[in-house]
Write a protein that holds these residues in place. Structure first.
Motif, PDB file in Angstrom:
ATOM      1  N   ASP A 184       0.915  -1.339  -0.007  1.00  0.00           N
ATOM      2  CA  ASP A 184       0.076  -0.061   0.052  1.00  0.00           C
ATOM      3  C   ASP A 184       0.869   1.346  -0.040  1.00  0.00           C
ATOM      4  N   ARG A 185       2.251   0.947  -0.304  1.00  0.00           N
ATOM      5  CA  ARG A 185       3.306   2.268  -0.298  1.00  0.00           C
ATOM      6  C   ARG A 185       3.108   3.110   1.279  1.00  0.00           C
ATOM      7  N   SER A 186       2.715   2.413   2.181  1.00  0.00           N
ATOM      8  CA  SER A 186       2.607   3.182   3.736  1.00  0.00           C
ATOM      9  C   SER A 186       4.222   3.135   4.121  1.00  0.00           C
ATOM     10  N   GLY A 187       4.847   2.277   3.772  1.00  0.00           N
ATOM     11  CA  GLY A 187       6.377   2.082   4.066  1.00  0.00           C
ATOM     12  C   GLY A 187       6.450   1.212   5.268  1.00  0.00           C
ATOM     13  N   ASN A 188       5.459   0.739   5.783  1.00  0.00           N
ATOM     14  CA  ASN A 188       5.187  -0.162   6.894  1.00  0.00           C
ATOM     15  C   ASN A 188       5.598  -1.654   6.379  1.00  0.00           C
ATOM     16  N   LEU A 189       6.132  -2.462   7.259  1.00  0.00           N
ATOM     17  CA  LEU A 189       6.219  -3.915   7.032  1.00  0.00           C
ATOM     18  C   LEU A 189       5.035  -4.689   7.202  1.00  0.00           C
ATOM     19  N   SER A 190       4.836  -5.750   6.348  1.00  0.00           N
ATOM     20  CA  SER A 190       3.587  -6.697   6.529  1.00  0.00           C
ATOM     21  C   SER A 190       4.137  -7.822   7.242  1.00  0.00           C
ATOM     22  N   GLU A 191       3.143  -8.417   8.097  1.00  0.00           N
ATOM     23  CA  GLU A 191       3.441  -9.639   8.804  1.00  0.00           C
ATOM     24  C   GLU A 191       3.357 -10.752   7.869  1.00  0.00           C
ATOM     25  N   GLN A 192       3.054 -10.824   6.734  1.00  0.00           N
ATOM     26  CA  GLN A 192       3.121 -11.834   5.682  1.00  0.00           C
ATOM     27  C   GLN A 192       3.668 -11.173   4.530  1.00  0.00           C
ATOM     28  N   PRO A 193       4.794 -12.110   4.030  1.00  0.00           N
ATOM     29  CA  PRO A 193       5.085 -11.698   2.842  1.00  0.00           C
ATOM     30  C   PRO A 193       4.082 -11.258   1.452  1.00  0.00           C
ATOM     31  N   GLU A 194       4.351  -9.948   0.952  1.00  0.00           N
ATOM     32  CA  GLU A 194       3.434  -9.274  -0.001  1.00  0.00           C
ATOM     33  C   GLU A 194       4.095  -9.174  -1.417  1.00  0.00           C
ATOM     34  N   TYR A 195       3.573  -9.382  -2.585  1.00  0.00           N
ATOM     35  CA  TYR A 195       4.091  -9.323  -3.813  1.00  0.00           C
ATOM     36  C   TYR A 195       3.282  -8.206  -4.606  1.00  0.00           C
ATOM     37  N   CYS A 196       4.029  -7.497  -5.200  1.00  0.00           N
ATOM     38  CA  CYS A 196       3.387  -6.246  -6.108  1.00  0.00           C
ATOM     39  C   CYS A 196       2.582  -6.941  -7.112  1.00  0.00           C
ATOM     40  N   PRO A 197       1.207  -6.562  -7.177  1.00  0.00           N
ATOM     41  CA  PRO A 197       0.481  -7.066  -8.399  1.00  0.00           C
ATOM     42  C   PRO A 197       0.939  -6.531  -9.727  1.00  0.00           C
ATOM     43  N   GLY A 198       1.619  -5.549  -9.566  1.00  0.00           N
ATOM     44  CA  GLY A 198       2.180  -5.058 -10.962  1.00  0.00           C
ATOM     45  C   GLY A 198       3.425  -5.818 -11.479  1.00  0.00           C
ATOM     46  N   CYS A 199       4.505  -6.237 -10.737  1.00  0.00           N
ATOM     47  CA  CYS A 199       5.420  -6.714 -11.346  1.00  0.00           C
ATOM     48  C   CYS A 199       5.692  -8.022 -10.694  1.00  0.00           C
ATOM     49  N   GLY A 200       4.924  -8.318  -9.702  1.00  0.00           N
ATOM     50  CA  GLY A 200       5.031  -9.735  -9.095  1.00  0.00           C
ATOM     51  C   GLY A 200       6.296  -9.829  -7.959  1.00  0.00           C
ATOM     52  N   ARG A 201       7.061  -8.816  -7.855  1.00  0.00           N
ATOM     53  CA  ARG A 201       8.202  -8.704  -6.783  1.00  0.00           C
ATOM     54  C   ARG A 201       7.676  -8.490  -5.272  1.00  0.00           C
ATOM     55  N   ALA A 202       8.643  -9.190  -4.363  1.00  0.00           N
ATOM     56  CA  ALA A 202       8.453  -8.820  -3.270  1.00  0.00           C
ATOM     57  C   ALA A 202       9.454  -7.778  -2.875  1.00  0.00           C
ATOM     58  N   LEU A 203       9.289  -6.614  -2.031  1.00  0.00           N
ATOM     59  CA  LEU A 203       9.988  -5.676  -1.834  1.00  0.00           C
ATOM     60  C   LEU A 203      10.484  -5.958  -0.575  1.00  0.00           C
ATOM     61  N   PHE A 204      11.655  -6.399  -0.400  1.00  0.00           N
ATOM     62  CA  PHE A 204      12.152  -6.923   1.421  1.00  0.00           C
ATOM     63  C   PHE A 204      12.714  -5.783   2.066  1.00  0.00           C
ATOM     64  N   THR A 205      12.718  -5.799   3.334  1.00  0.00           N
ATOM     65  CA  THR A 205      13.286  -4.818   4.101  1.00  0.00           C
ATOM     66  C   THR A 205      14.494  -4.189   3.850  1.00  0.00           C
ATOM     67  N   ASN A 206      14.876  -3.091   3.890  1.00  0.00           N
ATOM     68  CA  ASN A 206      16.252  -2.592   4.006  1.00  0.00           C
ATOM     69  C   ASN A 206      16.654  -2.161   5.474  1.00  0.00           C
ATOM     70  N   LYS A 207      15.834  -2.481   6.505  1.00  0.00           N
ATOM     71  CA  LYS A 207      16.343  -2.280   7.879  1.00  0.00           C
ATOM     72  C   LYS A 207      17.434  -3.295   8.114  1.00  0.00           C
ATOM     73  N   ILE A 208      18.308  -2.915   8.736  1.00  0.00           N
ATOM     74  CA  ILE A 208      19.549  -3.776   9.319  1.00  0.00           C
ATOM     75  C   ILE A 208      19.352  -4.254  10.647  1.00  0.00           C
ATOM     76  N   LEU A 209      18.738  -5.307  10.780  1.00  0.00           N
ATOM     77  CA  LEU A 209      18.154  -6.015  12.033  1.00  0.00           C
ATOM     78  C   LEU A 209      18.443  -7.316  11.984  1.00  0.00           C
ATOM     79  N   ASP A 210      19.239  -7.796  11.363  1.00  0.00           N
ATOM     80  CA  ASP A 210      19.806  -9.341  11.444  1.00  0.00           C
ATOM     81  C   ASP A 210      21.188  -9.551  10.606  1.00  0.00           C
ATOM     82  N   PHE A 211      21.504 -10.669  10.755  1.00  0.00           N
ATOM     83  CA  PHE A 211      22.836 -11.285   9.674  1.00  0.00           C
ATOM     84  C   PHE A 211      21.900 -11.155   8.251  1.00  0.00           C
ATOM     85  N   PHE A 212      22.843 -10.832   7.524  1.00  0.00           N
ATOM     86  CA  PHE A 212      22.084 -10.764   5.902  1.00  0.00           C
ATOM     87  C   PHE A 212      22.144 -12.269   5.429  1.00  0.00           C
ATOM     88  N   PRO A 213      20.874 -12.791   4.857  1.00  0.00           N
ATOM     89  CA  PRO A 213      20.854 -14.013   4.341  1.00  0.00           C
ATOM     90  C   PRO A 213      21.777 -14.640   3.427  1.00  0.00           C
TER      91      PRO A 213
END
Length: 291
Positions: free
Chosen positions: A207-236
């Motif tokens: 919804d472009r709110s900038g909030n993180l969703s509890e479940q993975p969300e995928y853009c209905p336009g391009c089909g991509r998931a936009l993963f968080t850019n917050k540094i809160l963990d080891f990078f996978p």
């Protein structure tokens, strides 16, 4: 791993005085401050929760020297990506601010964060020819860290050592070729990331709110998931465990850009040439999250 926290509220005199006793300076009224999630944090936090509009959140993960040295691959971020060099150019009176992306990539997604639908086919156009301080290896432009630019002297160093290619950079609405700057042509990873339980697997709400969703969300336009850019963990780590690289961009998009990941060999070279330091202002260790 240590967490940094960001605390906000409308502070009264007693809050200000209590924080001052612990070496933390804030003013009365609305203010924000950062603190590590340590003994001091746990000592003071309950005394702040009565402030109006109080909020307390983890805002960054920090890694100690042992955690950094133990890893063999890293996400480069923050200071490691250098300064903002220039704004993208506007390419006409009717430019909505995204024409430089359409020129460079072709079509962009209309439903999420202006993510290109394909790979780059034309140069990126900057407002003006950049200047890059001697202490940096490269830089980017305002708001985006997924495209790296450097001068020809530093490009020669990268090309000679790591075989990195270059793309032309265009300048201004007339799109003349930059005299002394190139875009680094860093490849996209051959393997996707395996997120597992990594906090980096969280996605932004569509919804472009900038909030993180509890479940993975995928853009209905391009089909991509936009993963968080917050540094809160080891990078996978990459799904393909034997995948070898020195510098690559991820296949995945994090907000409006891909992330740069590097080998330990490159990270050590970066530090040896005094472009950065062995700390988590520059490097976030990668870790396998496979069960």
């Amino acid at each position: 791993m240590m967490y940094g926290r960001t605390i906000f509220g409308k502070w009264a005199e007693h809050h200000v005085n209590m924080l001052a006793q612990h070496g933390i300076s804030v003013t009365e009224g609305y203010a924000m401050f950062g603190i590590e999630e340590n003994d001091l944090y746990f000592k003071i936090i309950e005394q702040l929760k009565d402030a109006p509009e109080f909020s307390d959140r983890r805002s960054i993960a920090r890694f100690d020297a042992q955690e950094l040295r133990k890893s063999t691959t890293y996400l480069m971020h923050g200071l490691g990506l250098g300064p903002a060099l220039a704004y993208p150019a506007r390419l006409g009176k009717e430019d909505d601010g995204d024409e430089y992306l359409r020129f460079a990539f072709g079509e962009i997604c209309k439903r999420c964060n202006r993510i290109p639908l394909g790979e780059q086919i034309q140069p990126i156009t900057l407002e003006k020819e950049p200047k890059l301080g001697k202490k940096y290896l490269w830089g980017s432009f305002h708001g985006v860290s997924g495209y790296l630019f450097t001068d020809r002297e530093r490009f020669a160093l990268l090309n000679d050592t790591w075989g990195i290619g270059a793309r032309e950079v265009l300048i201004g609405s007339r799109q003349w070729s930059a005299n002394n700057f190139v875009q680094l042509d860093i490849p996209v990873a051959q393997s996707p990331l395996f997120f597992g339980e990594s906090s980096f697997g969280q996605t932004f709400a569509t919804d472009r709110s900038g909030n993180l969703s509890e479940q993975p969300e995928y853009c209905p336009g391009c089909g991509r998931a936009l993963f968080t850019n917050k540094i809160l963990d080891f990078f996978p780590a990459f799904e393909q465990e034997a995948y070898e690289f020195d510098l690559v961009f991820t296949q995945e998009w994090f907000g409006w850009y891909r992330r740069l990941v590097v080998s330990k060999k490159f990270a050590q070279w970066f530090v040896d040439h005094k472009f950065g330091k062995w700390d988590s202002n520059y490097f976030i260790p990668m870790k396998s999250f496979k069960p």
